[in-house]
Scaffold this motif. Structure first.
Motif, PDB file in Angstrom:
ATOM      1  N   MET A 279      -4.975  12.442  -0.458  1.00  0.00           N
ATOM      2  CA  MET A 279      -3.675  12.774   0.110  1.00  0.00           C
ATOM      3  C   MET A 279      -2.889  11.492   0.335  1.00  0.00           C
ATOM      4  N   CYS A 280      -1.577  11.551   0.091  1.00  0.00           N
ATOM      5  CA  CYS A 280      -0.831  10.305   0.170  1.00  0.00           C
ATOM      6  C   CYS A 280       0.668  10.569   0.120  1.00  0.00           C
ATOM      7  N   ALA A 281       1.423   9.485   0.054  1.00  0.00           N
ATOM      8  CA  ALA A 281       2.844   9.531  -0.252  1.00  0.00           C
ATOM      9  C   ALA A 281       3.028   8.984  -1.655  1.00  0.00           C
ATOM     10  N   ILE A 282       3.983   9.531  -2.389  1.00  0.00           N
ATOM     11  CA  ILE A 282       4.304   8.977  -3.701  1.00  0.00           C
ATOM     12  C   ILE A 282       5.796   8.691  -3.747  1.00  0.00           C
ATOM     13  N   ALA A 283       6.172   7.727  -4.576  1.00  0.00           N
ATOM     14  CA  ALA A 283       7.583   7.369  -4.731  1.00  0.00           C
ATOM     15  C   ALA A 283       7.751   6.624  -6.043  1.00  0.00           C
ATOM     16  N   GLY A 284       8.969   6.648  -6.574  1.00  0.00           N
ATOM     17  CA  GLY A 284       9.253   5.919  -7.796  1.00  0.00           C
ATOM     18  C   GLY A 284      10.744   5.817  -8.031  1.00  0.00           C
ATOM     19  N   CYS A 285      11.115   4.861  -8.888  1.00  0.00           N
ATOM     20  CA  CYS A 285      12.535   4.610  -9.138  1.00  0.00           C
ATOM     21  C   CYS A 285      12.742   4.076 -10.549  1.00  0.00           C
ATOM     22  N   TYR A 286      13.780   4.572 -11.180  1.00  0.00           N
ATOM     23  CA  TYR A 286      14.276   4.005 -12.430  1.00  0.00           C
ATOM     24  C   TYR A 286      15.646   3.407 -12.137  1.00  0.00           C
ATOM     25  N   GLY A 287      15.818   2.116 -12.447  1.00  0.00           N
ATOM     26  CA  GLY A 287      17.092   1.461 -12.180  1.00  0.00           C
ATOM     27  C   GLY A 287      16.905  -0.027 -11.992  1.00  0.00           C
ATOM     28  N   ASN A 288      17.976  -0.710 -11.713  1.00  0.00           N
ATOM     29  CA  ASN A 288      17.928  -2.175 -11.628  1.00  0.00           C
ATOM     30  C   ASN A 288      17.079  -2.678 -10.468  1.00  0.00           C
ATOM     31  N   GLN A 289      17.030  -1.932  -9.366  1.00  0.00           N
ATOM     32  CA  GLN A 289      16.268  -2.338  -8.188  1.00  0.00           C
ATOM     33  C   GLN A 289      15.004  -1.480  -8.015  1.00  0.00           C
ATOM     34  N   HIS A 290      14.376  -1.148  -9.138  1.00  0.00           N
ATOM     35  CA  HIS A 290      13.305  -0.155  -9.114  1.00  0.00           C
ATOM     36  C   HIS A 290      12.126  -0.564  -8.241  1.00  0.00           C
ATOM     37  N   ARG A 291      11.659  -1.799  -8.357  1.00  0.00           N
ATOM     38  CA  ARG A 291      10.482  -2.196  -7.570  1.00  0.00           C
ATOM     39  C   ARG A 291      10.818  -2.290  -6.088  1.00  0.00           C
ATOM     40  N   LYS A 292      11.955  -2.865  -5.754  1.00  0.00           N
ATOM     41  CA  LYS A 292      12.346  -2.998  -4.345  1.00  0.00           C
ATOM     42  C   LYS A 292      12.510  -1.621  -3.704  1.00  0.00           C
ATOM     43  N   TRP A 293      13.195  -0.712  -4.406  1.00  0.00           N
ATOM     44  CA  TRP A 293      13.409   0.625  -3.832  1.00  0.00           C
ATOM     45  C   TRP A 293      12.059   1.314  -3.608  1.00  0.00           C
ATOM     46  N   THR A 294      11.172   1.225  -4.583  1.00  0.00           N
ATOM     47  CA  THR A 294       9.860   1.866  -4.458  1.00  0.00           C
ATOM     48  C   THR A 294       9.068   1.270  -3.305  1.00  0.00           C
ATOM     49  N   LYS A 295       9.091  -0.039  -3.190  1.00  0.00           N
ATOM     50  CA  LYS A 295       8.380  -0.708  -2.092  1.00  0.00           C
ATOM     51  C   LYS A 295       8.943  -0.287  -0.744  1.00  0.00           C
ATOM     52  N   ASP A 296      10.275  -0.251  -0.618  1.00  0.00           N
ATOM     53  CA  ASP A 296      10.907   0.141   0.652  1.00  0.00           C
ATOM     54  C   ASP A 296      10.608   1.601   0.983  1.00  0.00           C
ATOM     55  N   ALA A 297      10.627   2.460  -0.038  1.00  0.00           N
ATOM     56  CA  ALA A 297      10.341   3.880   0.185  1.00  0.00           C
ATOM     57  C   ALA A 297       8.920   4.074   0.696  1.00  0.00           C
ATOM     58  N   LEU A 298       7.971   3.382   0.106  1.00  0.00           N
ATOM     59  CA  LEU A 298       6.579   3.503   0.547  1.00  0.00           C
ATOM     60  C   LEU A 298       6.394   2.967   1.962  1.00  0.00           C
ATOM     61  N   ALA A 299       7.139   1.925   2.303  1.00  0.00           N
ATOM     62  CA  ALA A 299       7.056   1.393   3.665  1.00  0.00           C
ATOM     63  C   ALA A 299       7.523   2.433   4.682  1.00  0.00           C
ATOM     64  N   LEU A 300       8.537   3.211   4.336  1.00  0.00           N
ATOM     65  CA  LEU A 300       9.037   4.254   5.234  1.00  0.00           C
ATOM     66  C   LEU A 300       8.034   5.400   5.386  1.00  0.00           C
ATOM     67  N   MET A 301       7.155   5.550   4.420  1.00  0.00           N
ATOM     68  CA  MET A 301       6.199   6.668   4.431  1.00  0.00           C
ATOM     69  C   MET A 301       4.760   6.180   4.640  1.00  0.00           C
TER      70      MET A 301
END
Length: 601
Positions: free
Chosen positions: A1-23
């Motif tokens: 069980m976990c959280a998942i997140a992902g992003c396609y775009g210029n800031q893909h890694r930063k957005w994914t990292k920030d999203a996981l931090a929130l979850m």
């Protein structure tokens, strides 16, 4: 069980990292991010380790495919046999990619379990998002002109514009039943849906994969005519199989115990199929009229569980008010979310997995409105336009049962404020209800089903998936606990038609389930009449929570757009002065106002 997140775009890694931090709360054991720099795409997961406690398992990769996954599969061995793949770990998620590689998205029909998953095909630059058939696990996504985002919680999309239509929908239903969310251009993956996104051009294709398994393959009542004992034996065997699968865990587990037949039977079967001491958790209330903790105490004594009970007061709600409202992804009117939060907080001290009884009422005919629907069988329907005029003038359960449209029984839903908000609001609710019902019938071909069965399907699709499952998912995961709902299993769908037929024949509600429970529990438990889980809201809202109520006299501007300030004041004043006792209507408004003031500024 976990959280998942992902992003396609210029800031893909930063957005994914920030999203996981929130979850982080959803998976505190390990965080992993996989990046495809040439594709401008990143995916990641926060893992809550339940099976195979080793680190470094996710994301899984297989022949150009990558997987991040939130959930549990219970029929892993069947899928292993189907694919011929030899797993290298004990993690249930490992088999998903070999199955997808071999069968494509049709493999999802084979999966028995709860999940939200993302599969990325780097060769075609395609993202596949999928949610389990009952909607136990949430998954949200957004596609813009240049970017694609997805993840397990809506909070990762905070900062988007709010949807006025979504606020109106919430006021009518108490939650968001459809694809839309509180944020503009952010959508949920529906239960039993697979969403395929071509990242290169951001095209989106949506398909339901679960409808055949959940509806068309359902065993009919005729299969059991004259053989109800066979049905009871079959249900007994099926439930034992399901619970045996769902107690598999490398971490301690427990059961939320209400004292009703659903959770009591579940607890008895868990005790039968695990070697661990069974730990149970229940809530008591400080008002005797609402407190039914004696029932859960009887079950706990009977089954000799390690029982924990918390006493809930208005002060208990105050103590976690900000925590709960902050962690609601969108306004959510079920007041049981507060005891669920407190139970989860307590359970975390003892277990890492919790089982609960969601789905039993809907599968086995446990609600009064299923019997109310019996009055509609064989009745000539009043023309739709006339029915809607009548229900917009004066909605009532009695009137709804007479006019021949099953969906009209939901015009007196628990959280709408129809009786107070006027004809215009009621017409809006009827329009939204018609939209929800049309989606259900178009996707699941229910037009020829008897009214009770149609309502049972409606409740599974909307009330269970988007209210009950979201309530328990968000509050258990907030405290890093995995929740499992054994009754939400497609192998039990075959009994829905028979349950509907038994209601029509005059049998008591949940006859099949009660009959199985008699094999494991004393009559004082199995024969207990159903009592809906209710809280002493009217006492708390006029007492310890009165100041929170009074803050809604000056409602947030977005709330005023959906419901006028005058209407809001009339409803609240009428309640506080005891002109009416509709605490749920007041609660609906108060939650929306508090959420908007915290999240919308």
């Amino acid at each position: 069980m976990c959280a998942i997140a992902g992003c396609y775009g210029n800031q893909h890694r930063k957005w994914t990292k920030d999203a996981l931090a929130l979850m982080r709360h959803r998976g505190p054991d390990e965080t992993t991010i996989q990046t495809f720099p040439d594709k401008k795409f990143s995916v990641g997961t926060n893992r809550l380790a339940i099976r195979d406690l080793h680190r470094g398992l996710y994301p899984f990769s297989y022949k150009g495919l990558s997987l991040i996954y939130n959930g549990e599969l219970y029929n892993v061995q069947e899928i292993v046999k189907s694919t011929g793949y030899r797993p290298k770990t004990h993690c249930d998620g490992e088999i998903i990619l070999p199955a997808f590689f071999q069968y494509g998205a049709s493999c999802l029909d084979q999966f028995v379990g709860m999940f939200a998953m993302a599969i990325y095909d780097s060769a075609s630059n395609t993202l596949v998002l999928a949610r389990d058939k009952f909607g136990e696990k949430p998954l949200y996504y957004s596609v813009t002109e240049d970017e694609v985002f997805f993840g397990s919680e809506l909070k990762i999309f905070a900062g988007r514009s709010f949807s006025p239509e979504a606020i109106r929908t919430y006021l009518s239903f108490g939650y968001q039943p459809l694809r839309t969310t509180i944020y503009k251009n952010v959508y949920k993956v529906l239960p039993g849906e697979v969403v395929t996104i071509e990242l290169s051009n951001r095209s989106v294709d949506r398909q339901l994969y679960g409808k055949k398994a959940l509806v068309n393959n359902r065993r009919t009542p005729d299969d059991y005519v004259g053989r109800s004992d066979d049905a009871i034996r079959s249900l007994d065997k099926t439930l034992n199989t399901i619970v045996k699968e769902k107690v598999v865990s490398d971490a301690p587990l427990g059961v939320f115990l209400s004292g009703g037949v659903d959770s009591a039977l579940l607890t008895a079967l868990v005790k039968r199929h695990t070697r661990q001491p069974v730990q149970t958790f229940s809530v008591a209330f400080d008002h005797p009229r609402y407190d039914e903790s004696f029932s859960s105490q009887v079950v706990a004594r009977c089954l000799q569980t390690q029982h924990t009970e918390i006493v809930m007061t208005g002060g208990s709600i105050r103590g976690v008010w900000d925590e709960v409202v902050k962690n609601l992804d969108e306004p959510f009117a079920d007041p049981a979310i507060f005891p669920t939060n407190l139970l989860s907080r307590e359970a975390k001290k003892h277990v890492k997995v919790i089982l609960s009884g969601e789905g039993a009422d809907e599968l086995f005919g446990g609600y009064p409105h299923y019997r109310n629907a019996l009055h509609q069988e064989g009745r000539v329907r009043v023309p739709r336009w006339l029915a809607e005029i009548a229900m917009s003038i004066r909605p009532s359960t009695r009137l709804a049962s007479l006019i021949g449209w099953p969906d009209m029984l939901y015009t007196s839903a628990r959280y709408n404020i129809d009786l107070h908000a006027g004809v215009r609001f009621r017409r809006q609710h009827l329009r939204l209800l018609r939209q929800a019902w049309s989606e259900l019938e178009n996707n699941h071909q229910l037009s020829s089903a008897p009214p009770p069965l149609r309502l049972m399907q409606y409740d599974l699709r909307y009330y269970v998936a988007e209210q009950l499952c979201m309530k328990i998912d968000k509050m258990t995961m907030l405290h890093s606990i995995e929740s499992r709902a054994p009754y939400l299993d497609e192998r039990l769908m075959q009994f829905m038609g028979l349950s509907s037929d038994l209601l029509r024949s005059g049998y008591q509600n949940k006859y099949l389930l009660r009959s199985v429970a008699q094999n494991y529990l004393p009559a004082e438990i199995t024969n207990r009449e159903k009592h809906g889980f209710s809280l002493p809201l009217e006492h708390w809202l006029r007492g310890e929570l009165r100041d929170i109520v009074e803050q809604a006299f000056v409602p947030h501007e977005y709330l005023q757009e959906a419901l006028s300030k005058e209407t809001t004041s009339t409803i609240i004043n009428g309640f506080l002065s005891q002109q009416h006792n509709d605490a749920l209507a007041v609660w609906n408004i108060v939650i929306a106002d508090a959420w908007l003031k915290m999240h919308a500024g």
